[in-house]
Design an enzyme around this catalytic site. Sequence first.
Site, PDB file in Angstrom:
ATOM      1  CG  ASP A 292     -21.490  17.296  25.541  1.00 24.67           C
ATOM      2  OD1 ASP A 292     -22.202  18.482  25.010  1.00 24.67           O
ATOM      3  OD2 ASP A 292     -21.451  16.030  25.256  1.00 24.67           O
TER       4      ASP A 292
ATOM      5  N   GLY B 193     -18.642  26.904  15.291  1.00 25.68           N
ATOM      6  CA  GLY B 193     -18.625  26.188  15.531  1.00 25.68           C
ATOM      7  C   GLY B 193     -19.902  24.772  16.164  1.00 25.68           C
ATOM      8  CD  GLN B 194     -25.971  25.739  15.848  1.00 26.10           C
ATOM      9  OE1 GLN B 194     -25.973  27.461  15.885  1.00 26.10           O
ATOM     10  NE2 GLN B 194     -26.647  25.237  16.661  1.00 26.10           N
TER      11      GLN B 194
ATOM     12  CG  ASN C  31     -19.984  26.489  20.713  1.00 27.35           C
ATOM     13  OD1 ASN C  31     -19.796  27.427  21.128  1.00 27.35           O
ATOM     14  ND2 ASN C  31     -20.066  25.364  21.301  1.00 27.35           N
TER      15      ASN C  31
ATOM     16  CG  HIS D  32     -22.762  23.646  25.298  1.00 32.25           C
ATOM     17  ND1 HIS D  32     -21.908  22.260  25.136  1.00 32.25           N
ATOM     18  CD2 HIS D  32     -22.144  24.119  23.806  1.00 32.25           C
ATOM     19  CE1 HIS D  32     -21.637  22.099  23.609  1.00 32.25           C
ATOM     20  NE2 HIS D  32     -22.347  23.422  23.476  1.00 32.25           N
TER      21      HIS D  32
ATOM     22  CG  HIS E 124     -26.714  22.735  22.192  1.00 36.05           C
ATOM     23  ND1 HIS E 124     -27.295  22.270  20.382  1.00 36.05           N
ATOM     24  CD2 HIS E 124     -25.557  22.948  22.552  1.00 36.05           C
ATOM     25  CE1 HIS E 124     -26.016  22.200  20.018  1.00 36.05           C
ATOM     26  NE2 HIS E 124     -25.359  22.566  20.839  1.00 36.05           N
TER      27      HIS E 124
HETATM   28  P1  AMP Z   1     -22.161  21.992  19.365  1.00 34.51           P
HETATM   29  O1  AMP Z   1     -20.539  22.009  19.243  1.00 34.51           O
HETATM   30  O2  AMP Z   1     -22.333  23.993  20.250  1.00 34.51           O
HETATM   31  O3  AMP Z   1     -23.551  21.866  18.885  1.00 34.51           O
HETATM   32  O4  AMP Z   1     -22.584  20.775  20.877  1.00 34.51           O
HETATM   33  C1  AMP Z   1     -23.109  19.746  20.143  1.00 34.51           C
HETATM   34  C2  AMP Z   1     -22.848  19.377  21.849  1.00 34.51           C
HETATM   35  O5  AMP Z   1     -23.580  18.039  21.253  1.00 34.51           O
HETATM   36  C3  AMP Z   1     -21.099  18.341  21.622  1.00 34.51           C
HETATM   37  O6  AMP Z   1     -20.633  18.946  23.325  1.00 34.51           O
HETATM   38  C4  AMP Z   1     -21.959  16.681  21.399  1.00 34.51           C
HETATM   39  O7  AMP Z   1     -20.770  16.472  22.786  1.00 34.51           O
HETATM   40  C5  AMP Z   1     -23.701  16.963  22.998  1.00 34.51           C
HETATM   41  N1  AMP Z   1     -23.812  15.705  21.986  1.00 34.51           N
HETATM   42  C6  AMP Z   1     -24.104  15.195  20.734  1.00 34.51           C
HETATM   43  N2  AMP Z   1     -24.797  13.676  21.520  1.00 34.51           N
HETATM   44  C7  AMP Z   1     -24.921  13.976  21.780  1.00 34.51           C
HETATM   45  C8  AMP Z   1     -25.997  12.617  22.652  1.00 34.51           C
HETATM   46  N3  AMP Z   1     -26.300  12.265  22.683  1.00 34.51           N
HETATM   47  N4  AMP Z   1     -26.186  12.748  24.115  1.00 34.51           N
HETATM   48  C9  AMP Z   1     -25.565  14.146  24.907  1.00 34.51           C
HETATM   49  N5  AMP Z   1     -24.615  15.084  24.531  1.00 34.51           N
HETATM   50  C10 AMP Z   1     -24.438  15.094  22.459  1.00 34.51           C
END
Ligand code: AMP
Length: 114
Positions: free
Chosen positions: A30, A93-94, A87, A102, A100
């Site tokens: 991340d 909070g997605q 999420n 985490h 994906h």
């Molecule tokens: P969510 O809020 O569950 O949709 O998580 C999205 C996640 O993607 C967040 O934790 C961001 O920090 C992560 N994220 C966004 N852009 C990137 C990227 N280019 N590379 C890696 N992680 C990312």
Amino acid sequence: MTDCLFCKIVTKEIPATIVYETDRTVAFRDVNPQAPTHVLVIPKGHYENTAALAAADEGLADEVLKTAHAVAVQEGVADTGYRLVFNTGPQAGQTVFHVHGHVVGGRDLQWPPG
Ligand code: AMP
């Protein structure tokens, strides 16, 4: 999907630190880590959320889960404990609409989450 950030990580149009890969899944760090281990696990194909993943080809959700655990083992957090969070939807909070998980670990984690 042409406009999807994580699809572009799969095709390597956008750089990411990939830590694990299978035929149908990929795991990368991340960009804004919330713990010493914070890795995102995705199917390479585009599925918007957990509902779409659950309805996907047989075995894909299983493969995502197995990749998540393999990442935890590789990161050295499988025994100390880790959290796997999907999420799903705006209230959870997605923010990226390519499903994906985490994989978060390497420190004490609070429960319940915020
Ligand atoms: P969510 O809020 O569950 O949709 O998580 C999205 C996640 O993607 C967040 O934790 C961001 O920090 C992560 N994220 C966004 N852009 C990137 C990227 N280019 N590379 C890696 N992680 C990312």
